[in-house]
Motif scaffolding. Structure first.
Motif, PDB file in Angstrom:
ATOM      1  N   PRO A   1     -98.183  -8.896 111.827  1.00 49.33           N
ATOM      2  CA  PRO A   1     -97.003  -8.491 111.045  1.00 49.33           C
ATOM      3  C   PRO A   1     -96.843  -6.971 111.062  1.00 49.33           C
ATOM      4  N   LEU A   2     -95.594  -6.518 111.045  1.00 49.92           N
ATOM      5  CA  LEU A   2     -95.278  -5.090 111.052  1.00 49.92           C
ATOM      6  C   LEU A   2     -94.634  -4.694 109.726  1.00 49.92           C
ATOM      7  N   GLN A   3     -94.492  -3.398 109.524  1.00 46.28           N
ATOM      8  CA  GLN A   3     -93.824  -2.908 108.319  1.00 46.28           C
ATOM      9  C   GLN A   3     -92.331  -3.211 108.392  1.00 46.28           C
ATOM     10  N   SER A   4     -91.689  -3.229 107.251  1.00 42.84           N
ATOM     11  CA  SER A   4     -90.277  -3.623 107.212  1.00 42.84           C
ATOM     12  C   SER A   4     -89.345  -2.512 107.704  1.00 42.84           C
ATOM     13  N   VAL A   5     -89.745  -1.244 107.527  1.00 42.77           N
ATOM     14  CA  VAL A   5     -88.887  -0.119 107.926  1.00 42.77           C
ATOM     15  C   VAL A   5     -89.694   0.904 108.719  1.00 42.77           C
ATOM     16  N   TYR A   6     -89.141   1.311 109.856  1.00 47.32           N
ATOM     17  CA  TYR A   6     -89.717   2.413 110.637  1.00 47.32           C
ATOM     18  C   TYR A   6     -88.637   3.481 110.779  1.00 47.32           C
ATOM     19  N   PRO A   7     -88.843   4.669 110.213  1.00 45.24           N
ATOM     20  CA  PRO A   7     -87.828   5.719 110.313  1.00 45.24           C
ATOM     21  C   PRO A   7     -87.479   6.079 111.754  1.00 45.24           C
ATOM     22  N   ILE A   8     -88.497   6.173 112.615  1.00 42.05           N
ATOM     23  CA  ILE A   8     -88.264   6.561 114.006  1.00 42.05           C
ATOM     24  C   ILE A   8     -89.082   5.658 114.918  1.00 42.05           C
ATOM     25  N   VAL A   9     -88.443   5.194 115.986  1.00 35.68           N
ATOM     26  CA  VAL A   9     -89.124   4.356 116.969  1.00 35.68           C
ATOM     27  C   VAL A   9     -88.790   4.880 118.363  1.00 35.68           C
TER      28      VAL A   9
ATOM     29  N   ASN B   1     -93.262  -0.102 126.266  1.00 34.43           N
ATOM     30  CA  ASN B   1     -94.060   0.282 125.105  1.00 34.43           C
ATOM     31  C   ASN B   1     -93.151   0.704 123.948  1.00 34.43           C
ATOM     32  N   ILE B   2     -93.543   0.334 122.747  1.00 31.36           N
ATOM     33  CA  ILE B   2     -92.791   0.708 121.551  1.00 31.36           C
ATOM     34  C   ILE B   2     -93.734   1.442 120.605  1.00 31.36           C
ATOM     35  N   LEU B   3     -93.398   2.671 120.325  1.00 28.97           N
ATOM     36  CA  LEU B   3     -94.199   3.518 119.442  1.00 28.97           C
ATOM     37  C   LEU B   3     -93.396   3.829 118.192  1.00 28.97           C
ATOM     38  N   GLY B   4     -93.895   3.453 117.042  1.00 32.83           N
ATOM     39  CA  GLY B   4     -93.187   3.694 115.791  1.00 32.83           C
ATOM     40  C   GLY B   4     -93.819   4.823 114.996  1.00 32.83           C
ATOM     41  N   ILE B   5     -92.978   5.495 114.209  1.00 36.05           N
ATOM     42  CA  ILE B   5     -93.450   6.439 113.198  1.00 36.05           C
ATOM     43  C   ILE B   5     -93.152   5.789 111.851  1.00 36.05           C
ATOM     44  N   ASP B   6     -94.209   5.488 111.085  1.00 31.29           N
ATOM     45  CA  ASP B   6     -93.974   4.792 109.833  1.00 31.29           C
ATOM     46  C   ASP B   6     -93.545   5.769 108.733  1.00 31.29           C
TER      47      ASP B   6
ATOM     48  N   ASN C   1     -95.056   6.993 106.365  1.00 25.88           N
ATOM     49  CA  ASN C   1     -96.058   8.000 106.022  1.00 25.88           C
ATOM     50  C   ASN C   1     -96.246   9.031 107.131  1.00 25.88           C
ATOM     51  N   GLY C   2     -95.439   8.903 108.182  1.00 24.74           N
ATOM     52  CA  GLY C   2     -95.506   9.866 109.271  1.00 24.74           C
ATOM     53  C   GLY C   2     -96.594   9.587 110.288  1.00 24.74           C
ATOM     54  N   ARG C   3     -97.174   8.408 110.240  1.00 23.85           N
ATOM     55  CA  ARG C   3     -98.249   8.079 111.171  1.00 23.85           C
ATOM     56  C   ARG C   3     -97.725   7.272 112.357  1.00 23.85           C
ATOM     57  N   LYS C   4     -98.276   7.558 113.525  1.00 27.79           N
ATOM     58  CA  LYS C   4     -97.875   6.838 114.731  1.00 27.79           C
ATOM     59  C   LYS C   4     -98.560   5.475 114.789  1.00 27.79           C
ATOM     60  N   GLU C   5     -97.814   4.509 115.302  1.00 29.59           N
ATOM     61  CA  GLU C   5     -98.339   3.151 115.446  1.00 29.59           C
ATOM     62  C   GLU C   5     -97.674   2.487 116.650  1.00 29.59           C
ATOM     63  N   VAL C   6     -98.473   1.966 117.552  1.00 31.57           N
ATOM     64  CA  VAL C   6     -97.919   1.204 118.681  1.00 31.57           C
ATOM     65  C   VAL C   6     -97.545  -0.183 118.166  1.00 31.57           C
ATOM     66  N   LEU C   7     -96.267  -0.483 118.205  1.00 30.85           N
ATOM     67  CA  LEU C   7     -95.797  -1.760 117.674  1.00 30.85           C
ATOM     68  C   LEU C   7     -96.025  -2.900 118.656  1.00 30.85           C
ATOM     69  N   GLY C   8     -96.079  -2.564 119.937  1.00 32.32           N
ATOM     70  CA  GLY C   8     -96.330  -3.602 120.926  1.00 32.32           C
ATOM     71  C   GLY C   8     -96.118  -3.093 122.335  1.00 32.32           C
ATOM     72  N   PHE C   9     -96.586  -3.888 123.295  1.00 33.41           N
ATOM     73  CA  PHE C   9     -96.280  -3.617 124.704  1.00 33.41           C
ATOM     74  C   PHE C   9     -95.911  -4.928 125.383  1.00 33.41           C
ATOM     75  N   TYR C  10     -95.006  -4.821 126.343  1.00 37.50           N
ATOM     76  CA  TYR C  10     -94.412  -5.999 126.959  1.00 37.50           C
ATOM     77  C   TYR C  10     -94.306  -5.769 128.464  1.00 37.50           C
ATOM     78  N   LEU C  11     -94.632  -6.785 129.237  1.00 34.46           N
ATOM     79  CA  LEU C  11     -94.593  -6.676 130.695  1.00 34.46           C
ATOM     80  C   LEU C  11     -93.438  -7.493 131.257  1.00 34.46           C
TER      81      LEU C  11
END
Length: 409
Positions: free
Chosen positions: A164-172, A194-199, A201-211
């Motif tokens: 599960p992911l967070q409900s809101v990501y300010p920047i992706v 690749n999808i990289l989110g900034i939550d 709290n300002g922390r980076k999180e890789v939301l997923g990768f897809y081939l």
């Protein structure tokens, strides 16, 4: 090592002799463990003496008077001190079950698989891991065995990719990278999304990768819908490269998301169609546009670009004009936000980390595992919010009212 270290009759260890032999090995510069290590024959004799004690106790406890010894079975045992042939005693009735080294056990040290997984996770290829294992454990291991061990990562990866992911990501940030992998004996191109989110709290999180086979907007739509299935309800700003129809795919899944095309990608694509003799001057004119202090000033410079280069490089100028709505969004923000979103540098940094782990061509499954390990390695460094996040999130809260879910204590 002296044969006196373990008494053949009693099975007891002569620790004085052991100490003498080890000190002698150290003085002579011989290793204690691994190939030709001083401890290796000692461990072999200690284990065999223990097994002899086990079968003696077993035979004494047996109710069958006819049961007796029936020779020994030899097998190669891997230990942290090296590999050697271990002779295990057996009984005539086959009822003896050794405990210190069980019948089908070939690996005395349970950390071997952990070592292989950790070296794989640090970016080592199968060939390097095999050399490493042989050097440390004096045991040859095939690429197939290593692949089988690292396959234990697959259920972990699948669980991580469906978490599960967070409900809101300010920047992706969203971007693709290409690899050459082996498939049915041939090298083929695979695109990694690749999808990289900034939550919040300002922390980076890789939301997923897809081939996928190639980069396309339709595939991205499926990716974005996967994010929704995993709990993402809103994205404020989506930073992407110049993939055609990408903005439409994003807005189809997240209608309120603002799309920011990467300026660096736009520049790279533009310069592909500019003569080398004109690149320097043309680039200076582009800088006036994307470094302008406001959107209005940038549009004036864009008009000047058309007047100066429109006839010679019509394709390039039209590309800036057609994509202007999604290229110019960052102008409304001040420094911290503008610097963060006008390029996809953050996700390209992740791509560089992934490239370190995927230098050699391998199978699709191998690539799948290597990318996951690279991501987890990169995340180890993401312990702090990105710079100027307090100012950034304050601006975003103003521009996107009531969409952030920030709780102040």
């Amino acid at each position: 090592m002296s044969q006196k270290v373990v008494n053949r009759t009693t099975g007891l260890v002569d620790y004085k002799e052991l100490e003498t032999n080890i000190l002698s090995s150290i003085r002579e510069g011989r290793p204690l463990t691994g190939r030709d290590g001083a401890l290796t024959p000692f461990i072999k004799k200690l284990l065999e003496a223990s097994l002899e004690g086990e079968i003696e106790n077993h035979l004494l406890a047996e109710s069958e008077e006819n049961n007796r010894r029936n020779g020994r079975n030899g097998k190669t045992l891997r230990t942290s001190a090296g590999s050697f042939e271990l002779l295990t005693p057996r009984d005539r009735e086959g009822s003896f079950e050794p405990q210190i080294v069980k019948k089908r056990q070939t690996n005395l040290h349970p950390e071997l698989e952990t070592k292989i997984l950790s070296t794989f996770a640090s970016g080592m290829g199968y060939r390097d891991i095999a050399s490493h294992v042989e050097e440390i454990y004096d045991h040859k291991i095939s690429a197939a065995e290593i692949s089988s061990i690292t396959d234990k990562l697959l259920p972990i990866i699948n669980e991580w990719r469906s978490r599960p992911l967070q409900s809101v990501y300010p920047i992706v940030f969203m971007d693709g990278m290409f690899f050459k992998v082996k498939e049915d004996g041939h090298c083929v191109s695979k695109c990694m999304y690749n999808i990289l989110g900034i939550d919040q709290n300002g922390r980076k999180e890789v939301l997923g990768f897809y081939l996928a086979e190639s980069e396309g907007a339709n595939f991205w739509l499926g990716v974005l819908n996967d994010l929704k299935e995993r709990g993402v309800e809103d994205i404020l700003i989506a930073c992407v490269d110049g993939l055609k129809s990408f903005p439409a795919a994003i807005n189809s899944a997240f209608p309120k998301a603002e799309v920011q095309l990467c300026i660096v990608h736009q520049i790279r694509n533009s310069l592909k169609y500019v003569s080398s003799k004109d690149v320097k001057v043309f680039m200076n004119d582009l800088k006036k546009i994307y470094r302008a202090t406001s959107k209005e000033i940038a549009e004036n410079y864009l008009l000047e670009l058309e007047e100066k280069w429109g006839e010679k490089y019509q394709l390039v100028v039209k590309s800036w004009q057609n994509n202007w709505e999604n290229l110019s969004g960052y102008f409304k923000y001040s420094g911290p936000v503008r610097k963060l979103i006008y390029t996809t540098n953050h996700i390209e940094g992740l791509h560089r980390q992934i490239r370190k782990f995927t230098k050699t061509k391998g199978s699709f499954t191998s690539l799948y595992k290597q990318v996951y390990c690279a991501i987890k390695k990169a995340e180890e460094k993401w312990t702090m919010p990105i710079s100027d996040w307090a100012l950034t999130i304050s601006q975003l809260d103003i521009f996107f009212p009531a969409r952030l879910k920030i709780e102040l204590n």
